[in-house]
Design a protein around this motif. Structure first.
Motif, short mmCIF file in Angstrom:
data_model
loop_
_atom_site.label_atom_id
_atom_site.label_comp_id
_atom_site.label_asym_id
_atom_site.label_seq_id
_atom_site.Cartn_x
_atom_site.Cartn_y
_atom_site.Cartn_z
N TYR A 52 106.17 50.73 62.22
CA TYR A 52 106.02 51.57 63.43
C TYR A 52 107.31 52.37 63.62
N ASN A 53 107.32 53.58 63.07
CA ASN A 53 108.58 54.33 63.01
C ASN A 53 109.08 54.84 64.36
N VAL A 54 108.23 54.78 65.37
CA VAL A 54 108.64 55.26 66.69
C VAL A 54 109.87 54.49 67.19
N ILE A 55 109.93 53.20 66.87
CA ILE A 55 111.06 52.37 67.31
C ILE A 55 112.38 52.96 66.81
N THR A 56 112.39 53.37 65.55
CA THR A 56 113.59 53.95 64.96
C THR A 56 113.94 55.28 65.63
N LYS A 57 112.91 56.09 65.84
CA LYS A 57 113.13 57.38 66.49
C LYS A 57 113.73 57.23 67.87
N ARG A 58 113.47 56.12 68.51
CA ARG A 58 113.90 55.96 69.89
C ARG A 58 115.25 55.25 70.02
N GLY A 59 115.98 55.14 68.90
CA GLY A 59 117.35 54.64 69.00
C GLY A 59 117.53 53.18 68.64
N PHE A 60 116.50 52.58 68.05
CA PHE A 60 116.62 51.20 67.59
C PHE A 60 116.61 51.18 66.07
N SER A 61 117.33 50.24 65.51
CA SER A 61 117.29 50.08 64.06
C SER A 61 116.97 48.62 63.75
N ILE A 62 115.81 48.39 63.12
CA ILE A 62 115.50 47.02 62.69
C ILE A 62 116.25 46.81 61.39
N ILE A 63 117.31 45.99 61.42
CA ILE A 63 118.17 45.89 60.23
C ILE A 63 117.73 44.78 59.29
N ALA A 64 116.89 43.87 59.77
CA ALA A 64 116.39 42.82 58.87
C ALA A 64 115.20 42.12 59.50
N ALA A 65 114.35 41.55 58.63
CA ALA A 65 113.24 40.72 59.10
C ALA A 65 113.39 39.34 58.46
N PHE A 66 112.87 38.31 59.12
CA PHE A 66 113.00 36.95 58.62
C PHE A 66 111.66 36.24 58.64
N ASP A 67 111.45 35.43 57.62
CA ASP A 67 110.23 34.63 57.55
C ASP A 67 110.54 33.36 56.75
N LYS A 68 109.63 32.37 56.85
CA LYS A 68 109.85 31.17 56.04
C LYS A 68 108.97 31.15 54.79
N ASP A 69 108.02 32.09 54.73
CA ASP A 69 107.06 32.13 53.63
C ASP A 69 107.71 32.67 52.35
N PRO A 70 107.78 31.84 51.28
CA PRO A 70 108.41 32.29 50.03
C PRO A 70 107.77 33.56 49.46
N GLU A 71 106.48 33.76 49.75
CA GLU A 71 105.78 34.97 49.29
C GLU A 71 106.34 36.24 49.94
N MET A 72 106.82 36.10 51.17
CA MET A 72 107.31 37.26 51.92
C MET A 72 108.80 37.52 51.66
N ILE A 73 109.56 36.44 51.48
CA ILE A 73 111.02 36.59 51.32
C ILE A 73 111.34 37.46 50.11
N GLY A 74 112.20 38.45 50.31
CA GLY A 74 112.58 39.34 49.22
C GLY A 74 111.82 40.66 49.24
N LYS A 75 110.73 40.71 50.00
CA LYS A 75 109.98 41.97 50.08
C LYS A 75 110.73 43.00 50.92
N ILE A 76 110.41 44.26 50.70
CA ILE A 76 110.97 45.33 51.52
C ILE A 76 109.82 46.09 52.17
N ILE A 77 109.81 46.13 53.48
CA ILE A 77 108.72 46.80 54.21
C ILE A 77 109.30 47.96 54.99
N ASN A 78 108.89 49.17 54.64
CA ASN A 78 109.39 50.36 55.33
C ASN A 78 110.92 50.34 55.44
N ASN A 79 111.57 50.05 54.32
CA ASN A 79 113.04 50.02 54.20
C ASN A 79 113.73 48.83 54.86
#
Lengths: 209, 209
Positions: free
Chosen positions: A100-127
């Motif tokens: 949801y790129n609107v968040i970035t446009k509005r002055g927020f930067s999601i710098i990292a995401a966290f999960d416990k699922d080994p399938e998800m760890i290491g993925k890159i989603i929308n940078n």
């Protein structure tokens, strides 16, 4: 800040900011409260009252400079610099928010995401990289992170908030349908889709009666 | 309904309903406003005031029957029967909502989703079929659908609302960051994640000052 600002004023300020951005994108430089009110469907007197909480940067009748209004509101909200945030829980909703790129446009930067699922760890989603939740302590250290988006099941919310609070994060945007009685030092904003639907149903019902 | 009910009261009623459900799941049958207030972190006087808008089904001091309270609130909101809703736009956010079972638990049934993407049409997500948006007229005819969830890009919101309004749908839960000046006959509840983050930032900032 001396006066207590009503929550609905804060919400409207956020709407004003969005609409002022839009006007500026359209090449408009000045707007009066009456034009602005007409445009967004809010009473101009309400707009002037909302802005008056923060000093004198709105003048009745005369057009106000949009850039100045925007900067005033951003300063109030705390968005005059980019805010680094993190997201915990990369399920469907977490992914939707990362995309949801609107968040970035509005002055927020999601710098990292966290999960416990080994399938998800290491993925890159929308940078944004997805990291192992177990390594969050190391990641956060030294970074200026004030808030976290929690897209987790309800039973994981409390312990996650307690953990992140120990790491210095005091603001949470929570999507789980849960009511928590937390320390006054913690700020939590709940987004509850069922509740929004219920509010909608209520208005539909009472509008038609 | 004679008195105008403040929006925040409606939101709190929705919170009360959720918490009463939880108490009942835990095997509790009666609760007083003071116990209930303590539990959910809301002033008991506020709770009594909110409930008083709707008649006499709350008594100060004495414990109230949870089932009765629940039914009273459900009736007010319009949830004493299951509400059929549809969802338009099956992107990440649309998928997340289709997978969000809390909506179903709370008396809503998403009976269909619509998209224009041939890759999505025909899929079934968490028991909900995805149909071609072009065939929505046929689908809706004769079904009692009062509201739609819109998980669409901002530029598609207005025309979608106008189209659905012609088909008799008057309630919309909108996720796009957009302000619309619509007919008074249309009820729209906006869920704006950036705005929620901005409200959170504001509270963080003013809490620490």
């Amino acid at each position: 800040m001396e006066k207590k600002i009503p929550k609905n004023t804060v919400k409207r300020l956020s709407v004003y900011l969005r609409c002022l951005n839009k006007l500026q994108e359209d090449g408009i430089e000045n707007v009066s409260s009456s034009e602005f009110g007409e445009l967004i469907g809010i009473n101009p007197a309400q707009i002037r009252k909302d802005l008056s909480y923060f000093g004198e940067f709105v003048r009745q009748g005369l057009g106000d400079n949009i850039e100045k209004l925007k900067n005033g509101i951003k300063k109030i909200i705390g968005l005059n610099e980019t805010q680094n945030i993190i997201l915990i829980g990369v399920g469907n909703l977490g992914k939707a928010i990362l995309n949801y790129n609107v968040i970035t446009k509005r002055g927020f930067s999601i710098i990292a995401a966290f999960d416990k699922d080994p399938e998800m760890i290491g993925k890159i989603i929308n940078n944004v990289g997805v990291f192992d939740i177990k390594k969050i302590d190391q990641f956060i250290a030294g970074k200026n992170i004030k808030c976290a988006i929690l897209t987790l099941p309800p039973d994981q919310i409390r312990k996650t908030i307690e953990k992140l609070y120990q790491l210095g994060i005091k603001g949470f945007l929570n999507f789980a349908p849960i009511s928590l009685n937390l320390s006054k030092d913690i700020q939590i904003v709940n987004v509850d889709l069922s509740s929004s639907l219920e509010v909608l149903m209520f208005y539909l019902r009472n509008n038609s009666e």
